[in-house]
Write a protein that holds these residues in place. Structure first.
Motif, PDB file in Angstrom:
ATOM      1  N   UNK A   3       0.861  -1.193   0.063  1.00 38.04           N
ATOM      2  CA  UNK A   3      -0.056   0.066  -0.021  1.00 38.04           C
ATOM      3  C   UNK A   3       1.001   1.315   0.061  1.00 38.04           C
ATOM      4  N   UNK A   4       0.517   2.214  -0.902  1.00 43.36           N
ATOM      5  CA  UNK A   4       1.202   3.442  -0.774  1.00 43.36           C
ATOM      6  C   UNK A   4       0.961   4.172   0.534  1.00 43.36           C
ATOM      7  N   UNK A   5       2.145   4.664   1.050  1.00 44.07           N
ATOM      8  CA  UNK A   5       1.796   5.392   2.483  1.00 44.07           C
ATOM      9  C   UNK A   5       1.798   6.925   2.110  1.00 44.07           C
ATOM     10  N   UNK A   6       0.814   7.695   2.253  1.00 46.48           N
ATOM     11  CA  UNK A   6       0.894   8.927   2.004  1.00 46.48           C
ATOM     12  C   UNK A   6       0.426  10.016   3.225  1.00 46.48           C
ATOM     13  N   UNK A   7       0.949  11.112   3.372  1.00 55.19           N
ATOM     14  CA  UNK A   7       0.546  12.119   4.546  1.00 55.19           C
ATOM     15  C   UNK A   7      -0.899  12.628   4.308  1.00 55.19           C
ATOM     16  N   UNK A   8      -1.397  13.042   5.345  1.00 56.15           N
ATOM     17  CA  UNK A   8      -2.685  13.280   5.361  1.00 56.15           C
ATOM     18  C   UNK A   8      -3.008  14.451   6.510  1.00 56.15           C
ATOM     19  N   UNK A   9      -3.903  15.512   6.322  1.00 60.12           N
ATOM     20  CA  UNK A   9      -3.973  16.644   7.325  1.00 60.12           C
ATOM     21  C   UNK A   9      -4.830  15.859   8.455  1.00 60.12           C
ATOM     22  N   UNK A  32     -10.247  26.254   3.267  1.00 59.36           N
ATOM     23  CA  UNK A  32      -8.941  25.797   2.633  1.00 59.36           C
ATOM     24  C   UNK A  32      -8.950  24.365   2.629  1.00 59.36           C
ATOM     25  N   UNK A  33      -8.571  23.918   1.244  1.00 60.84           N
ATOM     26  CA  UNK A  33      -8.647  22.454   1.266  1.00 60.84           C
ATOM     27  C   UNK A  33      -7.811  21.659   2.298  1.00 60.84           C
ATOM     28  N   UNK A  34      -8.278  20.533   2.577  1.00 59.85           N
ATOM     29  CA  UNK A  34      -7.650  19.518   3.710  1.00 59.85           C
ATOM     30  C   UNK A  34      -7.923  18.269   3.024  1.00 59.85           C
ATOM     31  N   UNK A  35      -7.168  17.276   3.423  1.00 58.60           N
ATOM     32  CA  UNK A  35      -7.133  15.786   3.126  1.00 58.60           C
ATOM     33  C   UNK A  35      -7.518  15.091   4.523  1.00 58.60           C
ATOM     34  N   UNK A  36      -8.461  14.017   4.375  1.00 57.06           N
ATOM     35  CA  UNK A  36      -8.946  13.205   5.479  1.00 57.06           C
ATOM     36  C   UNK A  36      -8.757  11.795   5.143  1.00 57.06           C
ATOM     37  N   UNK A  37      -8.274  10.932   5.934  1.00 56.15           N
ATOM     38  CA  UNK A  37      -8.248   9.537   5.999  1.00 56.15           C
ATOM     39  C   UNK A  37      -8.912   8.964   7.114  1.00 56.15           C
TER      40      UNK A  37
END
Length: 143
Positions: A3-9, A32-37
């Motif tokens: 699995x690709x591991x990426x950063x998230x907000x 403001x854009x934010x990412x969520x996992x």
């Protein structure tokens, strides 16, 4: 397959799929854009957080539901505080419980805050915008 591991907000552990969907939708409405996992169980969340730490990645904010199957939000919090690389990532318990003992226990084990989940979508947007304004944009963050 790895699995690709990426950063998230925002890293959110929530077992209620309906609420998780609503959160994903609400994050899209932030100014403001934010990412969520979103992960739906504690064991998976701990494994993912350890993988992030190994890859020297960390979310800017971790939100934990208190009542999860298997591993509770408090247990996840304790384990996060034991992962050196993630020790200072802000963790907010985000739960429907308003019990004083839940709030006290969360803070005693190192939660940065305890927030009761809003009861309406518009209040959720306001709450998330407050989280984003402070934890993602104003809070000093150690990368």
């Amino acid at each position: 397959m790895l699995e690709t591991v990426t950063n998230t907000d925002i890293f959110f552990v929530e077992d209620d799929t309906d609420f998780a969907f609503i959160m994903e939708t609400a994050v899209l409405e932030l100014s403001k854009p934010a990412t969520i996992q979103i992960l739906d169980n504690g064991k998976e969340a701990i494994l993912k957080l350890k993988r992030l730490a190994e890859d020297k990645l960390k979310p800017k904010l971790i939100l934990l539901d208190l009542n999860l199957p298997g591993i509770s939000g408090i247990e996840i919090l304790k384990q996060i505080r034991d992962i050196t690389y993630l020790r200072y990532v802000p963790v907010v318990l985000f739960s429907t419980s308003e019990e004083a003992t839940d709030i006290r226990t969360s803070l005693e084990f190192g939660a940065n805050a305890y927030v009761t989940k809003p009861s309406s979508y518009s209040d959720l947007i306001i709450c998330l915008q407050s989280f984003a304004d402070f934890w993602l944009h104003q809070n000093a963050f150690v990368s």
